[in-house]
Design a protein around this motif. Structure first.
Motif, PDB file in Angstrom:
ATOM      1  N   ASP A 130      37.088  45.969  47.938  1.00 13.66           N
ATOM      2  CA  ASP A 130      37.100  44.562  47.372  1.00 13.66           C
ATOM      3  C   ASP A 130      38.698  44.511  46.956  1.00 13.66           C
ATOM      4  O   ASP A 130      39.236  44.809  45.502  1.00 13.66           O
ATOM      5  CB  ASP A 130      36.259  44.294  46.177  1.00 13.66           C
ATOM      6  CG  ASP A 130      36.563  43.063  45.683  1.00 13.66           C
ATOM      7  OD1 ASP A 130      37.550  42.194  46.181  1.00 13.66           O
ATOM      8  OD2 ASP A 130      35.937  42.626  44.534  1.00 13.66           O
ATOM      9  N   LEU A 151      34.890  40.062  43.952  1.00 16.08           N
ATOM     10  CA  LEU A 151      33.686  39.847  44.485  1.00 16.08           C
ATOM     11  C   LEU A 151      32.556  39.809  43.550  1.00 16.08           C
ATOM     12  O   LEU A 151      32.617  40.831  42.547  1.00 16.08           O
ATOM     13  CB  LEU A 151      33.220  40.888  45.745  1.00 16.08           C
ATOM     14  CG  LEU A 151      34.098  40.948  46.991  1.00 16.08           C
ATOM     15  CD1 LEU A 151      33.629  41.974  47.831  1.00 16.08           C
ATOM     16  CD2 LEU A 151      33.682  39.494  47.632  1.00 16.08           C
ATOM     17  N   SER A 152      31.419  39.135  43.522  1.00 14.18           N
ATOM     18  CA  SER A 152      30.524  39.219  42.699  1.00 14.18           C
ATOM     19  C   SER A 152      29.225  39.943  43.156  1.00 14.18           C
ATOM     20  O   SER A 152      29.271  40.193  44.317  1.00 14.18           O
ATOM     21  CB  SER A 152      29.659  37.573  42.119  1.00 14.18           C
ATOM     22  OG  SER A 152      29.320  37.148  43.480  1.00 14.18           O
ATOM     23  N   GLU A 161      26.265  39.288  43.748  1.00 14.22           N
ATOM     24  CA  GLU A 161      25.365  38.601  44.727  1.00 14.22           C
ATOM     25  C   GLU A 161      26.080  38.687  46.155  1.00 14.22           C
ATOM     26  O   GLU A 161      25.458  38.898  47.094  1.00 14.22           O
ATOM     27  CB  GLU A 161      25.148  37.006  44.276  1.00 14.22           C
ATOM     28  CG  GLU A 161      24.296  36.903  43.022  1.00 14.22           C
ATOM     29  CD  GLU A 161      24.866  37.349  41.732  1.00 14.22           C
ATOM     30  OE1 GLU A 161      26.247  37.522  41.456  1.00 14.22           O
ATOM     31  OE2 GLU A 161      24.138  37.751  40.674  1.00 14.22           O
ATOM     32  N   GLN A 162      27.479  38.473  45.988  1.00 17.84           N
ATOM     33  CA  GLN A 162      28.106  38.483  47.149  1.00 17.84           C
ATOM     34  C   GLN A 162      28.351  40.003  47.776  1.00 17.84           C
ATOM     35  O   GLN A 162      28.079  40.003  49.036  1.00 17.84           O
ATOM     36  CB  GLN A 162      29.666  38.070  47.043  1.00 17.84           C
ATOM     37  CG  GLN A 162      29.996  36.707  46.491  1.00 17.84           C
ATOM     38  CD  GLN A 162      31.447  36.300  46.344  1.00 17.84           C
ATOM     39  OE1 GLN A 162      31.995  36.854  45.278  1.00 17.84           O
ATOM     40  NE2 GLN A 162      31.875  35.383  46.654  1.00 17.84           N
ATOM     41  N   VAL A 163      28.263  40.869  47.100  1.00 23.96           N
ATOM     42  CA  VAL A 163      28.191  42.232  47.458  1.00 23.96           C
ATOM     43  C   VAL A 163      26.631  42.684  48.292  1.00 23.96           C
ATOM     44  O   VAL A 163      26.754  43.163  49.151  1.00 23.96           O
ATOM     45  CB  VAL A 163      28.462  43.329  46.207  1.00 23.96           C
ATOM     46  CG1 VAL A 163      28.066  44.733  46.613  1.00 23.96           C
ATOM     47  CG2 VAL A 163      29.972  43.225  46.046  1.00 23.96           C
ATOM     48  N   GLN A 164      25.731  41.913  47.421  1.00 23.16           N
ATOM     49  CA  GLN A 164      24.406  42.180  48.217  1.00 23.16           C
ATOM     50  C   GLN A 164      24.219  41.493  49.469  1.00 23.16           C
ATOM     51  O   GLN A 164      23.786  42.098  50.151  1.00 23.16           O
ATOM     52  CB  GLN A 164      23.337  41.553  47.032  1.00 23.16           C
ATOM     53  CG  GLN A 164      22.883  42.265  46.063  1.00 23.16           C
ATOM     54  CD  GLN A 164      21.962  41.764  45.168  1.00 23.16           C
ATOM     55  OE1 GLN A 164      22.059  40.557  44.592  1.00 23.16           O
ATOM     56  NE2 GLN A 164      20.780  42.194  45.402  1.00 23.16           N
ATOM     57  N   ARG A 165      24.829  40.475  49.671  1.00 19.25           N
ATOM     58  CA  ARG A 165      24.840  39.752  50.963  1.00 19.25           C
ATOM     59  C   ARG A 165      25.626  40.555  52.102  1.00 19.25           C
ATOM     60  O   ARG A 165      25.163  40.732  53.002  1.00 19.25           O
ATOM     61  CB  ARG A 165      25.573  38.609  50.823  1.00 19.25           C
ATOM     62  CG  ARG A 165      25.326  37.481  52.197  1.00 19.25           C
ATOM     63  CD  ARG A 165      25.868  36.017  52.201  1.00 19.25           C
ATOM     64  NE  ARG A 165      27.293  36.138  52.142  1.00 19.25           N
ATOM     65  CZ  ARG A 165      28.196  35.963  51.007  1.00 19.25           C
ATOM     66  NH1 ARG A 165      27.482  35.554  49.816  1.00 19.25           N
ATOM     67  NH2 ARG A 165      29.583  36.229  51.393  1.00 19.25           N
ATOM     68  N   LEU A 166      26.595  41.111  51.538  1.00 15.85           N
ATOM     69  CA  LEU A 166      27.560  41.808  52.556  1.00 15.85           C
ATOM     70  C   LEU A 166      26.864  43.132  52.849  1.00 15.85           C
ATOM     71  O   LEU A 166      26.942  43.688  53.947  1.00 15.85           O
ATOM     72  CB  LEU A 166      28.847  42.403  51.666  1.00 15.85           C
ATOM     73  CG  LEU A 166      30.065  41.033  51.734  1.00 15.85           C
ATOM     74  CD1 LEU A 166      31.058  41.299  50.990  1.00 15.85           C
ATOM     75  CD2 LEU A 166      30.352  40.701  53.081  1.00 15.85           C
TER      76      LEU A 166
END
Length: 564
Positions: free
Chosen positions: A50, A55-56, A58-63
């Motif tokens: 990052d 990055l939050s 939640e964004q990391v989970q999506r990635l």
């Protein structure tokens, strides 16, 4: 070299291949099977950089769902001085039939911010710690970062960790059972106890020596040992745990302050121990400049950001190690006795420093060897530098016994050594001869030619004496233009031959320049009855005055029988 090659090259590869034998592929994620007391997790890590650190979770989970994490593979999770935040995805599996309590451990303690997300039934359990946060933010009181984990039978957990730091970013994750953790921590604290115990012994010992001899080299050595030992305690996470657990600012800045202070101490100590001001004047001036650079770094460390100071300070440390090593070589080539120990000491530190710096810049893997190379090299260095100080003490003692003008032993040494040689000769029933000589009409020479020429004349005679005598004989300047030679295991005949040779050489080697002559008297224990070394000296001195009365420029033996 084989051990270094194994630690730096083969060992990380072995970890990868050995780890993959216990791994199962689930999509892109490697699953670590928790089946041993201690398991390195490097082969099972997947990483996401990052660059902006924004990055939050939640964004990391999506990635992660989109498989944007990259398996570490054969790379080392060591990124040098990186401004990015790094996310780690890690999957653990308990294949046993019982619930297991494990511990996730990050072994490198100098991480500013470290966050862990563990899945739970109600969501995610978040643990936020790091050395920019208070020490009590850690789940367990330990110098490193230790997170408890619980896995039910046949349970698989995927964890996420976020690393961000202004210093060198080293990810060193491992999973340990309770028994493995106790064993590992016990071994580490034993090693550090030995390490810091050695530092404490050297510190106290040399502080006492400084208070005894008042030699500046000792106090700069004490400063170096103290600051460097405390620096290593910060580096190991011990200072944050035991000295300032509630002061995260000091935990962060103390590394810079102590590193700069230890560099200053090392430079100042080097100049003193090598006598570089006289022996290496150009190198000494450069070292003095580097001292000011270290002082400037010390003053700027509290006000500038960690990242802005640590990179140039790390480079400065590497350059100074090379500089001090070169100074040691130059001093050794110019005859410095302490330089022998100094050179070997800094060779050990240099190897450790380069190994650690290569790791810090991401060129070597982060492992136990590269992490502790600086410590091992520094302890070896401190012990050898203490030996160099011992050699320095010998030089101080020799300096106190040397006549500055002529380079021969002085009156103090003569007064100490003559009684010892007299007792030794009596105990062993061996002969002992003493020569006392005087430069003829030296007062007139001084008055007519001046004191500068008089000093040169004294040095010319001293050179003849130094080259004419062989061990265990000793040549001393007794005072003024008078010299004395102590000749153990030498009879009267040998003493007479040597005295005549000296008389002739003085006349020959000063002819045309100084035109000097000497009168010499000698006496021998065994042919006369002498109660002490001072009696032997009085006998040789009496023979000298007989030679001067006989017209000078001659050699006479003591002709009496008893001198008290």
């Amino acid at each position: 070299m084989k051990s270094i090659f194994f630690s730096c090259i083969l060992f990380p590869l072995w970890l990868v291949f050995a780890g993959n034998a216990n791994a199962e592929i689930q999509g892109q994620a490697l699953v670590a099977e928790l089946a041993t007391e201690r398991l390195s997790l490097d082969p099972y890590l997947s990483l996401l950089e990052d660059p902006q650190g924004e990055l939050s979770f939640e964004q990391v989970q999506r990635l992660a769902t989109e498989r944007q994490f990259s398996p570490l593979g054969n790379r080392s999770p060591n990124f040098g001085f990186s401004k990015s935040a790094w996310w780690v995805q890690l999957t653990l599996h308990n294949s046993g039939r019982k619930q297991q309590d494990w511990y996730l451990r990050q072994d490198y303690p100098l991480i500013d911010f470290l966050d862990l997300w563990q899945p739970q039934e109600q969501g995610w359990l978040v643990t936020s710690t790091g050395d920019r946060r208070p020490f009590h933010s850690r789940p367990l009181d330990n110098r490193t970062f230790v997170f408890p984990l619980t896995l039910a039978p046949d349970e698989t957990k995927t964890l996420f960790l976020r690393f961000q730091t202004q210093g060198s970013l080293n990810i060193g994750l491992e999973a340990l059972s309770a028994e493995g953790l106790v064993s590992q921590v016990g071994h580490e604290y034993l090693f550090m106890g030995i390490y810091y115990g050695g530092f404490a012994v050297l510190l106290v010992y040399n502080l006492i020596l400084f208070m005894t001899v008042r030699e500046r080299a000792f106090i700069f050595y004490v400063l170096y040992v103290f600051s460097y030992g405390l620096y290593m305690s910060v580096h190991n996470g011990l200072s944050f745990q035991f000295l300032w657990p509630d002061n995260s600012w000091l935990a962060n800045k103390s590394l810079l302050l102590l590193l700069a202070l230890s560099l200053f101490g090392a430079l100042r100590f080097t100049r003193e121990i090598l006598g570089s001001a006289q022996l290496l004047p150009r190198a000494d001036r450069l070292t003095a400049i580097m001292e000011w650079v270290a002082v400037i770094a010390l003053l700027l460390s509290p006000v500038l950001s960690y990242h802005l100071v640590i990179v140039p300070l790390s480079l400065l440390t590497t350059l100074l190690c090379v500089q001090l090593f070169v100074m040691g070589v130059m001093a050794l080539m110019r005859g410095s006795r302490p330089a022998r120990y100094f050179l070997v000491a800094f060779s050990a530190l240099l190897l450790g420093a380069f190994t650690y710096m290569l790791k810090s810049f991401g060129l070597l893997p982060h492992n136990e060897f590269t992490q502790n190379a600086f410590q091992i090299g520094s302890l070896v260095e401190m012990v050898l530098l203490s030996l160099a100080l011992g050699s320095r003490m010998g030089d101080i003692k020799r300096r106190n016994h040397i006549d500055v003008l002529t380079g021969l032993y002085n009156r103090r040494f003569f007064d100490e050594q003559l009684p010892l040689e007299f007792q030794k000769a009596q105990r062993r029933s061996q002969p002992l001869s003493l020569l006392v000589l005087d430069i003829d009409k030296f007062k007139e020479f001084n008055d007519s030619r001046g004191h500068t020429q008089g000093d040169k004349a004294l040095r010319a005679v001293a050179r003849v004496l130094a080259s004419a005598i062989r061990k265990p004989g000793l040549a001393c300047r007794y005072g003024g233009e008078e010299f004395a030679l102590i000749l153990p295991e030498t009879g009267s005949g040998e003493a007479a031959v040597l005295a005549e040779r000296i008389r002739a050489r003085v006349a020959e080697e000063t002819a045309g320049r100084f035109d000097l002559s000497v009168s010499i008297g000698h006496a021998t224990l065994g042919e006369g009855s002498f109660a002490s070394g001072y009696g032997l000296f009085d006998a040789a001195d009496a023979a000298l005055y007989q030679a001067k009365a006989a017209g000078r420029n001659c050699v006479l033996a003591f002709s009496g029988t008893t001198i008290p």
